[in-house]
Motif scaffolding. Structure first.
Motif, PDB file in Angstrom:
ATOM      1  N   GLY A   1      14.887   6.255 -22.083  1.00 54.05           N
ATOM      2  CA  GLY A   1      14.511   6.047 -20.695  1.00 54.05           C
ATOM      3  C   GLY A   1      13.016   5.881 -20.503  1.00 54.05           C
ATOM      4  N   LEU A   2      12.211   6.706 -21.177  1.00 51.98           N
ATOM      5  CA  LEU A   2      10.764   6.617 -21.028  1.00 51.98           C
ATOM      6  C   LEU A   2      10.207   5.279 -21.520  1.00 51.98           C
ATOM      7  CD1 LEU A   2       9.362  10.139 -22.023  1.00 51.98           C
ATOM      8  CD2 LEU A   2       9.125   8.997 -19.810  1.00 51.98           C
TER       9      LEU A   2
ATOM     10  N   THR B   1      17.588   0.595 -19.192  1.00 57.27           N
ATOM     11  CA  THR B   1      17.775   0.869 -20.617  1.00 57.27           C
ATOM     12  C   THR B   1      18.131   2.334 -20.834  1.00 57.27           C
ATOM     13  OG1 THR B   1      16.115  -0.820 -21.123  1.00 57.27           O
ATOM     14  CG2 THR B   1      16.708   0.677 -22.895  1.00 57.27           C
ATOM     15  N   GLY B   2      17.427   3.233 -20.132  1.00 57.06           N
ATOM     16  CA  GLY B   2      17.737   4.660 -20.248  1.00 57.06           C
ATOM     17  C   GLY B   2      19.159   4.973 -19.814  1.00 57.06           C
ATOM     18  N   PHE B   3      19.600   4.351 -18.727  1.00 60.63           N
ATOM     19  CA  PHE B   3      20.978   4.552 -18.260  1.00 60.63           C
ATOM     20  C   PHE B   3      21.989   4.104 -19.311  1.00 60.63           C
ATOM     21  CE2 PHE B   3      24.712   2.565 -16.282  1.00 60.63           C
ATOM     22  CZ  PHE B   3      25.279   3.673 -15.651  1.00 60.63           C
ATOM     23  N   LEU B   4      21.737   2.926 -19.909  1.00 56.35           N
ATOM     24  CA  LEU B   4      22.676   2.405 -20.910  1.00 56.35           C
ATOM     25  C   LEU B   4      22.675   3.252 -22.178  1.00 56.35           C
ATOM     26  CD1 LEU B   4      22.039  -1.428 -20.506  1.00 56.35           C
ATOM     27  CD2 LEU B   4      24.011  -0.120 -19.701  1.00 56.35           C
ATOM     28  N   VAL B   5      21.507   3.742 -22.577  1.00 55.75           N
ATOM     29  CA  VAL B   5      21.440   4.631 -23.749  1.00 55.75           C
ATOM     30  C   VAL B   5      22.215   5.911 -23.465  1.00 55.75           C
ATOM     31  CG1 VAL B   5      19.902   6.063 -25.158  1.00 55.75           C
ATOM     32  CG2 VAL B   5      19.244   3.711 -24.615  1.00 55.75           C
ATOM     33  N   GLY B   6      21.944   6.517 -22.276  1.00 55.93           N
ATOM     34  CA  GLY B   6      22.658   7.743 -21.916  1.00 55.93           C
ATOM     35  C   GLY B   6      24.148   7.525 -21.782  1.00 55.93           C
ATOM     36  N   LEU B   7      24.537   6.389 -21.192  1.00 55.56           N
ATOM     37  CA  LEU B   7      25.960   6.103 -21.026  1.00 55.56           C
ATOM     38  C   LEU B   7      26.651   5.939 -22.375  1.00 55.56           C
ATOM     39  CD1 LEU B   7      28.304   5.450 -19.080  1.00 55.56           C
ATOM     40  CD2 LEU B   7      27.599   3.039 -19.197  1.00 55.56           C
ATOM     41  N   THR B   8      25.989   5.207 -23.286  1.00 55.95           N
ATOM     42  CA  THR B   8      26.584   5.019 -24.620  1.00 55.95           C
ATOM     43  C   THR B   8      26.726   6.356 -25.336  1.00 55.95           C
ATOM     44  OG1 THR B   8      25.581   2.817 -24.762  1.00 55.95           O
ATOM     45  CG2 THR B   8      26.322   3.823 -26.823  1.00 55.95           C
ATOM     46  N   GLY B   9      25.639   7.143 -25.336  1.00 55.00           N
ATOM     47  CA  GLY B   9      25.703   8.459 -25.973  1.00 55.00           C
ATOM     48  C   GLY B   9      26.711   9.367 -25.295  1.00 55.00           C
ATOM     49  N   GLY B  10      26.810   9.305 -23.938  1.00 57.14           N
ATOM     50  CA  GLY B  10      27.750  10.139 -23.199  1.00 57.14           C
ATOM     51  C   GLY B  10      29.199   9.773 -23.470  1.00 57.14           C
TER      52      GLY B  10
ATOM     53  N   GLY C   1      14.201   7.505 -17.126  1.00 60.74           N
ATOM     54  CA  GLY C   1      13.799   6.103 -16.972  1.00 60.74           C
ATOM     55  C   GLY C   1      13.114   5.858 -15.644  1.00 60.74           C
ATOM     56  N   ILE C   2      13.596   6.507 -14.597  1.00 60.92           N
ATOM     57  CA  ILE C   2      12.961   6.389 -13.276  1.00 60.92           C
ATOM     58  C   ILE C   2      11.554   6.989 -13.307  1.00 60.92           C
ATOM     59  CG2 ILE C   2      13.098   7.168 -10.881  1.00 60.92           C
ATOM     60  CD1 ILE C   2      16.160   6.970 -11.137  1.00 60.92           C
ATOM     61  N   VAL C   3      11.418   8.115 -14.007  1.00 60.72           N
ATOM     62  CA  VAL C   3      10.085   8.724 -14.144  1.00 60.72           C
ATOM     63  C   VAL C   3       9.123   7.749 -14.835  1.00 60.72           C
ATOM     64  CG1 VAL C   3       8.769  10.580 -15.252  1.00 60.72           C
ATOM     65  CG2 VAL C   3      10.964  11.082 -14.152  1.00 60.72           C
ATOM     66  N   GLY C   4       9.593   7.138 -15.937  1.00 65.32           N
ATOM     67  CA  GLY C   4       8.747   6.177 -16.653  1.00 65.32           C
ATOM     68  C   GLY C   4       8.381   4.985 -15.782  1.00 65.32           C
ATOM     69  N   LEU C   5       9.356   4.477 -15.008  1.00 63.52           N
ATOM     70  CA  LEU C   5       9.099   3.345 -14.124  1.00 63.52           C
ATOM     71  C   LEU C   5       8.076   3.713 -13.057  1.00 63.52           C
ATOM     72  CD1 LEU C   5       9.805   0.465 -13.197  1.00 63.52           C
ATOM     73  CD2 LEU C   5      11.637   1.463 -11.795  1.00 63.52           C
ATOM     74  N   TYR C   6       8.188   4.923 -12.528  1.00 59.80           N
ATOM     75  CA  TYR C   6       7.251   5.383 -11.498  1.00 59.80           C
ATOM     76  C   TYR C   6       5.828   5.450 -12.056  1.00 59.80           C
ATOM     77  CZ  TYR C   6       4.760   8.534  -8.371  1.00 59.80           C
ATOM     78  OH  TYR C   6       3.816   9.099  -7.538  1.00 59.80           O
ATOM     79  N   LEU C   7       5.689   5.964 -13.274  1.00 59.29           N
ATOM     80  CA  LEU C   7       4.360   6.055 -13.876  1.00 59.29           C
ATOM     81  C   LEU C   7       3.744   4.675 -14.078  1.00 59.29           C
ATOM     82  CD1 LEU C   7       4.976   8.890 -16.504  1.00 59.29           C
ATOM     83  CD2 LEU C   7       3.680   9.064 -14.363  1.00 59.29           C
ATOM     84  N   ARG C   8       4.576   3.715 -14.439  1.00 57.62           N
ATOM     85  CA  ARG C   8       4.054   2.361 -14.627  1.00 57.62           C
ATOM     86  C   ARG C   8       3.659   1.732 -13.292  1.00 57.62           C
ATOM     87  NH1 ARG C   8       8.160   2.758 -18.627  1.00 57.62           N
ATOM     88  NH2 ARG C   8       7.314   2.401 -20.720  1.00 57.62           N
ATOM     89  N   LYS C   9       4.415   2.018 -12.260  1.00 52.31           N
ATOM     90  CA  LYS C   9       4.122   1.424 -10.955  1.00 52.31           C
ATOM     91  C   LYS C   9       2.833   1.970 -10.362  1.00 52.31           C
ATOM     92  CE  LYS C   9       8.480  -0.384  -9.274  1.00 52.31           C
ATOM     93  NZ  LYS C   9       9.396  -0.484  -8.117  1.00 52.31           N
ATOM     94  N   ILE C  10       2.488   3.199 -10.680  1.00 54.20           N
ATOM     95  CA  ILE C  10       1.236   3.764 -10.155  1.00 54.20           C
ATOM     96  C   ILE C  10       0.093   3.578 -11.167  1.00 54.20           C
ATOM     97  CG2 ILE C  10       2.443   5.436  -8.697  1.00 54.20           C
ATOM     98  CD1 ILE C  10       1.749   7.603 -10.772  1.00 54.20           C
ATOM     99  N   ASN C  11       0.332   2.658 -12.132  1.00 50.82           N
ATOM    100  CA  ASN C  11      -0.695   2.306 -13.126  1.00 50.82           C
ATOM    101  C   ASN C  11      -1.125   3.491 -13.986  1.00 50.82           C
ATOM    102  OD1 ASN C  11      -0.853  -0.432 -12.300  1.00 50.82           O
ATOM    103  ND2 ASN C  11      -2.169   0.165 -10.592  1.00 50.82           N
ATOM    104  N   LYS C  12      -0.164   4.343 -14.306  1.00 51.62           N
ATOM    105  CA  LYS C  12      -0.430   5.457 -15.211  1.00 51.62           C
ATOM    106  C   LYS C  12       0.555   5.435 -16.381  1.00 51.62           C
ATOM    107  CE  LYS C  12      -2.589   8.537 -11.843  1.00 51.62           C
ATOM    108  NZ  LYS C  12      -2.594   9.886 -11.217  1.00 51.62           N
TER     109      LYS C  12
END
Length: 563
Positions: A77-78, A84-93, A119-130
């Motif tokens: 997810g990160l 991608t994180g959702f699909l990885v988690g879904l496959t593993g789940g 994955g949402i956390v990672g997306l948020y960090l990218r959106k705030i340029n961090k």
């Protein structure tokens, strides 16, 4: 305690795999922002595999499986984002669900939620340029710890019976929280180290390349010769700190700076076989002195131990090489190999740009001169005076002269600076000479001896006319005796050779281009720029006897086609 050790062993196995993976080019993808679909697919496959492997190698505990599956979902997810994180988690789940047990549904749900939420956390960090925080091990540890807390909550909420779920969480919570958090942080630490190394190398490479480009800009655009090559070689060795730098054309050494400059002398012919191979095969040649032996072709005492030879290309033609050397006690760094190829491209582009600029400058200069010639005030003034003098005594002749003058001006206005047939050039000359012969009456005779079989060959426009005008203006017009001009043409050794000969013999070399009328030097430069230095204008003068201007053009390039 035993469960912590078992999970730690599993985590260590992953880290060994990650370490081995870090030695491959594929590991670089982890250090890049996941914006392209192939990148996301790669991350999905890798971390889904980690999730599945973690489940298989997990420890059975009270009809449940304690494992490090969360590492795959969190990292997927990160690095890959929410989808991608959702699909990885879904496959593993789903894989975990297929294994059964009273926590199968809870684990499937929690693993999917872990991948999605992180994955949402990672997306948020990218959106705030961090986005750089994604690669911070401490943040990864905290995010993984939170994701595992979420999993424990889902197990308590979904797994039945509740009492068994509580008992299970008491046993696995601490080991899984610690091991997954630390393992994910260690994984990201390895990624961060690789990213830092790549960034440093890229920064070093870019800095060196930019400095070399900045310092060498414009040097080679003035010409690819010994002087400019020496300047560039000095810049390169100062910026790269290699043992020596050499630059050659296709035949000789143009510049050499560094170790061995006592016997590698600029101006001497190329003696190195590796250089000759690079030119002939148009490819990079590298002799590291270990796998591929290297020895100086000039001196057995030379301290140079390895050589990288890169062709310099101008369009598709190899025009020379740039060579980087290292001494015998120093390894050739990969960054210098890559940088060397970049420098070669930079130099090739500068040489090409220089040639283009030279051609543009000459073309502009020629066009300006020719535009001035289109309505040459002296010629026009003399022509009108001649017509005015004739019109009273011979109106018919005056009419013909006006027609020839109109034809001359019309051809000048219509003609481009491209290629024209020899027949067109002769038509232009005829209109000009008719007026000049009327002006000088019986004091000028012109003989044109060019076989009709040559009339279909092509040559640059305004090639013969300026030469003949020079012969009249600066030659025969100064004679007391009748002036004679002969124009000939022949084929000689696959070349079209045209010659203009006058009987004045008054040609003088001068730095003042106006002394050459429209500029014989411009005609020469235009031909050389179009066809090469083997062609152009040559002058033979015997003072007070004759001046012969010879124009040589290649048959293969003059595009002999019937029009």
């Amino acid at each position: 305690m035993q469960l912590i050790l078992l999970l730690t062993q599993q985590m260590c196995l992953y880290l060994v795999i990650v370490y081995l993976l870090s030695k491959t080019p594929l590991f670089k993808l982890f250090a890049e922002t996941a914006t392209r679909l192939p990148h996301k697919i790669y991350i999905y496959l890798i971390f889904s595999g980690f999730c599945i492997m973690a489940t298989y190698f997990g420890e059975q505990t009270n009809d449940a499986i304690a494992n490090t599956r969360a590492m795959g979902a969190v990292l997927g997810g990160l690095l890959g984002g929410p989808v991608t994180g959702f699909l990885v988690g879904l496959t593993g789940g789903l894989h975990r669900y297929s294994m059964g047990g009273f926590t199968d549904l809870a684990c499937a749900i929690s693993t999917t939620l872990e991948g999605l939420s992180v994955g949402i956390v990672g997306l948020y960090l990218r959106k705030i340029n961090k986005s750089e925080l994604v690669y911070t091990p401490l943040l990864v540890c905290l995010v993984t710890f939170s994701a595992e807390m979420l999993q424990m909550g889902v197990i308590l909420a979904v797994a039945k019976p509740y009492a068994d779920a509580v008992e299970l969480v008491k046993q696995i919570a601490l080991p899984m929280l610690l091991v997954n958090s630390i393992g994910a942080a260690l994984f990201m630490s390895m990624v961060r180290d690789q990213k830092t190394m790549f960034d440093k190398l890229s920064s070093a490479f870019s800095t060196k390349a930019l400095k070399i480009a900045e310092r060498s800009v414009g040097v080679l655009s003035k010409g690819f010769d010994q002087e400019s090559s020496t300047k560039v070689a000095q810049i390169i060795i100062e910026e790269t700190n290699v043992g020596a730098v050499a630059i050659t054309d296709k035949e000789k050494l143009l510049a050499f700076i560094g170790i061995g400059d006592d016997h590698h002398i600029p101006g001497t012919p190329i003696s190195s076989q590796i250089t000759q191979d690079a030119i002939e095969q148009n490819c990079v040649m590298f002799a590291d002195g270990v796998e591929t032996s290297y020895a100086c072709s000039i001196s057995a005492q030379c301290r140079l131990g390895s050589s990288l030879v890169i062709p310099l290309r101008c369009e598709s033609e190899v025009i020379g090489t740039i060579k980087l050397y290292e001494p015998k006690n120093k390894l050739f760094l990969n960054i210098n190999k890559t940088l060397g190829e970049g420098i070669a491209r930079l130099m090739s582009n500068q040489i090409l740009y220089g040639r283009y600029e030279q051609q543009q400058s000459l073309l502009t200069q020629s066009e300006l001169k020719l535009l001035q010639a289109q309505v040459n005030p002296h010629f026009l003034f003399n022509a009108l005076n001649t017509i005015a003098a004739i019109i009273g005594r011979d109106p018919l002749m005056a009419r013909k002269l006006i027609q020839h003058l109109a034809q001359f001006l019309r051809i000048n206005l219509k003609r481009t600076t491209g290629l024209v047939t020899l027949a067109d050039e002769l038509e232009h000359i005829d209109a000009y000479l008719t007026i000049e012969k009327a002006r000088f009456i019986d004091r000028l005779s012109v003989t044109i001896s060019i076989p009709e079989s040559l009339h279909h060959y092509k040559l640059p426009a305004f090639t013969l006319q300026p030469i003949i005008e020079n012969a009249v203006k600066h030659g025969t017009s100064h004679l007391l005796d009748p002036g004679e001009i002969e124009v000939t043409g022949r084929v000689q050794q696959e070349s079209l050779v045209l010659a203009v000969t006058d009987n004045a013999g008054l040609y003088q070399t001068s730095t003042d281009k106006d002394q050459s009328g429209l500029g014989m030097s411009i005609v020469d430069k235009r031909i050389k720029n179009l066809f090469g230095n083997g062609y152009g204008v040559a002058v033979l003068c015997e003072q007070d006897s004759y001046t012969r201007i010879t124009i040589t053009l290649p048959l293969s390039t003059t595009a002999h086609s019937e029009d």
